[in-house]
Each structure stands twice: as C-alpha cells, then as structure tokens.
Design a protein around this motif. Structure first.
Motif, PDB file in Angstrom:
ATOM      1  N   VAL A 159      14.209  -7.073  -7.787  1.00 44.64           N
ATOM      2  CA  VAL A 159      13.181  -6.104  -6.967  1.00 44.64           C
ATOM      3  C   VAL A 159      13.929  -5.132  -6.333  1.00 44.64           C
ATOM      4  CG1 VAL A 159      11.380  -8.231  -6.688  1.00 44.64           C
ATOM      5  CG2 VAL A 159      13.388  -7.872  -5.094  1.00 44.64           C
ATOM      6  N   ILE A 160      15.013  -4.751  -6.844  1.00 45.08           N
ATOM      7  CA  ILE A 160      15.720  -3.597  -6.195  1.00 45.08           C
ATOM      8  C   ILE A 160      15.658  -2.287  -7.338  1.00 45.08           C
ATOM      9  CG2 ILE A 160      18.043  -2.921  -5.432  1.00 45.08           C
ATOM     10  CD1 ILE A 160      18.865  -5.552  -4.975  1.00 45.08           C
ATOM     11  N   LEU A 161      15.183  -1.168  -6.515  1.00 45.71           N
ATOM     12  CA  LEU A 161      15.002  -0.164  -7.595  1.00 45.71           C
ATOM     13  C   LEU A 161      16.151   0.732  -7.446  1.00 45.71           C
ATOM     14  CD1 LEU A 161      11.250   0.431  -6.527  1.00 45.71           C
ATOM     15  CD2 LEU A 161      12.196  -1.018  -8.503  1.00 45.71           C
ATOM     16  N   ALA A 162      16.509   1.305  -8.297  1.00 49.56           N
ATOM     17  CA  ALA A 162      17.565   1.962  -8.549  1.00 49.56           C
ATOM     18  C   ALA A 162      17.098   3.644  -8.455  1.00 49.56           C
ATOM     19  CB  ALA A 162      18.422   1.827  -9.639  1.00 49.56           C
ATOM     20  N   THR A 172      17.612  -1.813 -10.729  1.00 50.06           N
ATOM     21  CA  THR A 172      19.154  -1.689 -11.212  1.00 50.06           C
ATOM     22  C   THR A 172      19.423  -2.475 -12.257  1.00 50.06           C
ATOM     23  OG1 THR A 172      19.311  -4.059  -9.871  1.00 50.06           O
ATOM     24  CG2 THR A 172      19.740  -1.804  -8.678  1.00 50.06           C
ATOM     25  N   SER A 173      18.434  -3.368 -12.876  1.00 47.49           N
ATOM     26  CA  SER A 173      18.943  -3.959 -14.262  1.00 47.49           C
ATOM     27  C   SER A 173      18.267  -3.348 -15.391  1.00 47.49           C
ATOM     28  CB  SER A 173      18.707  -5.392 -14.213  1.00 47.49           C
ATOM     29  OG  SER A 173      17.417  -5.781 -14.171  1.00 47.49           O
ATOM     30  N   GLY A 174      17.650  -2.215 -15.118  1.00 43.27           N
ATOM     31  CA  GLY A 174      17.014  -1.328 -16.073  1.00 43.27           C
ATOM     32  C   GLY A 174      15.515  -1.829 -16.675  1.00 43.27           C
ATOM     33  N   ALA A 181       4.664  -4.699  -1.508  1.00 48.80           N
ATOM     34  CA  ALA A 181       5.140  -5.138  -2.577  1.00 48.80           C
ATOM     35  C   ALA A 181       6.029  -6.177  -2.729  1.00 48.80           C
ATOM     36  CB  ALA A 181       5.142  -4.047  -3.822  1.00 48.80           C
ATOM     37  N   GLY A 182       6.785  -6.196  -1.803  1.00 41.97           N
ATOM     38  CA  GLY A 182       8.278  -6.791  -1.382  1.00 41.97           C
ATOM     39  C   GLY A 182       9.203  -6.206  -2.400  1.00 41.97           C
ATOM     40  N   LEU A 183       9.449  -4.999  -2.647  1.00 42.80           N
ATOM     41  CA  LEU A 183      10.431  -4.253  -3.265  1.00 42.80           C
ATOM     42  C   LEU A 183      11.167  -3.587  -2.424  1.00 42.80           C
ATOM     43  CD1 LEU A 183       8.148  -2.789  -6.013  1.00 42.80           C
ATOM     44  CD2 LEU A 183       9.604  -4.864  -6.219  1.00 42.80           C
ATOM     45  N   ARG A 184      12.452  -3.058  -2.900  1.00 39.91           N
ATOM     46  CA  ARG A 184      13.200  -2.334  -2.040  1.00 39.91           C
ATOM     47  C   ARG A 184      14.094  -1.232  -2.985  1.00 39.91           C
ATOM     48  NH1 ARG A 184      17.879  -6.380  -0.107  1.00 39.91           N
ATOM     49  NH2 ARG A 184      18.075  -7.392  -2.204  1.00 39.91           N
ATOM     50  N   LEU A 185      14.541  -0.274  -2.049  1.00 41.86           N
ATOM     51  CA  LEU A 185      15.434   0.659  -2.994  1.00 41.86           C
ATOM     52  C   LEU A 185      16.870   0.244  -3.011  1.00 41.86           C
ATOM     53  CD1 LEU A 185      13.849   4.115  -1.723  1.00 41.86           C
ATOM     54  CD2 LEU A 185      13.729   2.891  -4.221  1.00 41.86           C
ATOM     55  N   ALA A 186      17.829   0.539  -3.736  1.00 45.24           N
ATOM     56  CA  ALA A 186      19.031   0.281  -3.649  1.00 45.24           C
ATOM     57  C   ALA A 186      19.647   0.971  -2.788  1.00 45.24           C
ATOM     58  CB  ALA A 186      20.038   0.340  -5.115  1.00 45.24           C
TER      59      ALA A 186
END
Length: 106
Positions: free
Chosen positions: A18-21, A39-41, A95-100
């Motif tokens: 859930v970590i957005l790059a 982060t994993s594409g 959404a429960g997401l976050r930025l790197a």
C-alpha cells in the motif's frame, strides 16, 4: 458477492503493498483521479466521484489491459459528501494508502 470494505489503516494490512512510489493526477476536476504505482511496481488506479472512492489494481495504466484476471477492486467507499473533488492526501487517508518517503505527487 460481498460488499468491498475499505482497506483501513495501513498497519492492519501488512500483506498488501500500500506504499505508493509515484502518483500522477489525471483529472483535477470531477472526478478526482490518479494513476499510481506502488513500490513493488503494481498499478492502482484511484478515483473519487459523487462521494465514492475506489482503488482498482490493474496490470498497467493501459485501459486495454483492465478486463483481465489481473484486475481487481481493492476498496470502495462512500464518504457521504456527494462531491467529486478530493486532494490526494485526503484520498490516501480514506483508502488506507500512503506515499513512500520523498515521493512527490503530480
């Protein structure tokens, strides 16, 4: 089919990436929407319209790939506002997401 539930706090879903790059806003009006990459594409597509937010995972940003077995709805919610505009920070919280760390959102 059961109603999809929001992802909730990131700590509750350590199995999900859930970590957005990278996040690129593709519509600043109504609906608010972003192309994002984890982060994993992985490629999640974020959209908020009429108070409803969705996070869909697809093979790529190419919409011709969105009907395959690799596509799935990660979460869906209604914030009760009926609105279509939301900033990325607000969307990520719901959404429960976050930025790197160090990620700039465009």
């Amino acid at each position: 089919m059961p109603e999809p539930q929001p992802l909730g706090a990131v700590a509750l879903h350590p199995h999900e990436d859930v970590i957005l790059a990278r996040a690129v806003r593709t519509c600043a009006g109504n609906p608010s929407q972003w192309d994002t990459w984890t982060t994993s594409g992985q490629y999640p597509y974020l959209r908020h319209r009429s108070g409803e937010g969705t996070v869909e995972q697809h093979p790529s940003e190419d919409v011709d790939t969105w009907d395959g077995a690799e596509s799935r709805l990660l979460t869906h919610w209604n914030d009760g506002t009926g609105g279509g505009r939301i900033d990325l920070a607000g969307f990520l919280v719901l959404a429960g997401l976050r930025l790197a760390p160090g990620t700039a959102a465009g």
